[in-house]
Design a protein around this motif. Sequence first.
Motif, short mmCIF file in Angstrom:
data_model
loop_
_atom_site.label_atom_id
_atom_site.label_comp_id
_atom_site.label_asym_id
_atom_site.label_seq_id
_atom_site.Cartn_x
_atom_site.Cartn_y
_atom_site.Cartn_z
N LEU A 28 0.83 -1.20 0.00
CA LEU A 28 0.00 0.00 0.00
C LEU A 28 0.87 1.25 0.00
CD1 LEU A 28 -2.84 -0.91 2.53
CD2 LEU A 28 -3.15 -0.34 0.11
N HIS A 29 0.46 2.23 -0.83
CA HIS A 29 1.18 3.50 -0.90
C HIS A 29 0.17 4.63 -0.93
CE1 HIS A 29 5.18 1.78 -1.75
NE2 HIS A 29 4.50 0.84 -2.39
N ALA A 30 0.59 5.79 -0.46
CA ALA A 30 -0.26 6.96 -0.51
C ALA A 30 -0.52 7.35 -1.97
CB ALA A 30 0.41 8.12 0.23
N PHE A 31 -1.77 7.77 -2.22
CA PHE A 31 -2.15 8.13 -3.58
C PHE A 31 -2.24 9.65 -3.70
CE2 PHE A 31 -5.38 8.37 -7.09
CZ PHE A 31 -4.56 7.81 -8.07
N ALA A 32 -1.71 10.16 -4.79
CA ALA A 32 -1.59 11.61 -4.95
C ALA A 32 -2.95 12.30 -5.07
CB ALA A 32 -0.73 11.93 -6.17
N ASP A 33 -3.90 11.67 -5.76
CA ASP A 33 -5.22 12.28 -5.98
C ASP A 33 -6.14 11.90 -4.82
OD1 ASP A 33 -7.55 13.36 -6.89
OD2 ASP A 33 -7.60 12.26 -8.79
N VAL A 74 -3.23 3.24 -2.53
CA VAL A 74 -3.30 2.44 -3.75
C VAL A 74 -2.30 1.29 -3.65
CG1 VAL A 74 -1.56 3.82 -4.97
CG2 VAL A 74 -3.26 2.55 -6.29
N LYS A 75 -2.63 0.18 -4.32
CA LYS A 75 -1.76 -1.00 -4.32
C LYS A 75 -1.79 -1.64 -5.70
CE LYS A 75 -3.17 -4.89 -2.54
NZ LYS A 75 -3.55 -6.03 -1.65
N VAL A 76 -0.63 -2.13 -6.17
CA VAL A 76 -0.52 -2.80 -7.47
C VAL A 76 -0.06 -4.23 -7.23
CG1 VAL A 76 0.60 -2.85 -9.72
CG2 VAL A 76 0.00 -0.66 -8.68
N ASP A 77 -0.82 -5.20 -7.72
CA ASP A 77 -0.45 -6.61 -7.65
C ASP A 77 -0.18 -7.13 -9.07
OD1 ASP A 77 -0.61 -6.83 -4.92
OD2 ASP A 77 -2.68 -7.58 -4.91
N ILE A 78 1.03 -7.59 -9.33
CA ILE A 78 1.35 -8.20 -10.62
C ILE A 78 1.09 -9.69 -10.50
CG2 ILE A 78 3.14 -8.60 -12.33
CD1 ILE A 78 4.44 -6.02 -11.51
N ILE A 79 0.03 -10.16 -11.13
CA ILE A 79 -0.38 -11.55 -11.00
C ILE A 79 0.48 -12.45 -11.87
CG2 ILE A 79 -2.33 -13.15 -11.10
CD1 ILE A 79 -2.64 -10.79 -9.12
#
Length: 262
Positions: free
Chosen positions: A68-73, A80-85
């Motif tokens: 999890l990371h802070a989102f600019a907007d 926001v979090k990104v998972d590469i499946i």
Amino acid sequence: MTSIYNFIGSWQLFPEKGIYETGSRPKSGICIITANNDKQLISINTNWVTLENQAFAAQYELAADGALHAFADNDLADMVKVDIISTIHFEVFFYKNENEILQVIHELLPNGYLKIIQKGFTTGQKPYINTEVYHRQMSVLPYASSASGALVKPTEEGVIRHKALSAMEEQTNMQLDQIRRQIELLALQAQEIQMRKELSMIIYNAKLSFSPVIGSVYYLYQKNDDTHFVSMIAPGQWGRGAAYKEFIAKVKLLADHTWVEV
């Protein structure tokens, strides 16, 4: 970050292939995906134009480390979090006040298209699913591909990577096509050898009253008792009362002592 490279490039929207449970259907759109391997960042730049000729744009830079990371907007989300499946599948999750408000699924289809599925909630907290389909553009243009499209400004790094990716795809597809042709040729050769083997087994089990010569042509027949015999006499050369029930094939003895139908 290697897994994201299949997505890098400029993608043009198929408006007619989209399914929209909320919002208006766009008449054109472009999605540009780039990556910074050193910082493990993904940049997603989306531009679209509505049927009323209203232009919209959204650009996000996301850390692709599964955390999890802070989102600019902050108006949209605070985390926001990104998972590469896999190499053909990654997902982006947006959170507001620790609640998941939007899931965006990016998936490469077998035909090479990019499918983006948005799962979220309307302002009335009604769940919705929007699905969009994109096809890859062969070049990253500094402008939209349609006259009414919104302005697109790809980064220099994205252009370089896209060109490298396009060249890689062209070369690997050419190599794969060559291997497929080789496999098809080997399959045909194997089938031919198997047919020669089966024919040879019939002939070597048949009655053969002479010593055949390599390269010479002979005739295979079936008798009334369903046994076979090989003769130097062609079907049209027999007189009355031919000694066979059925003519099978005109055959030739090869140097490897297999027989082939001619």
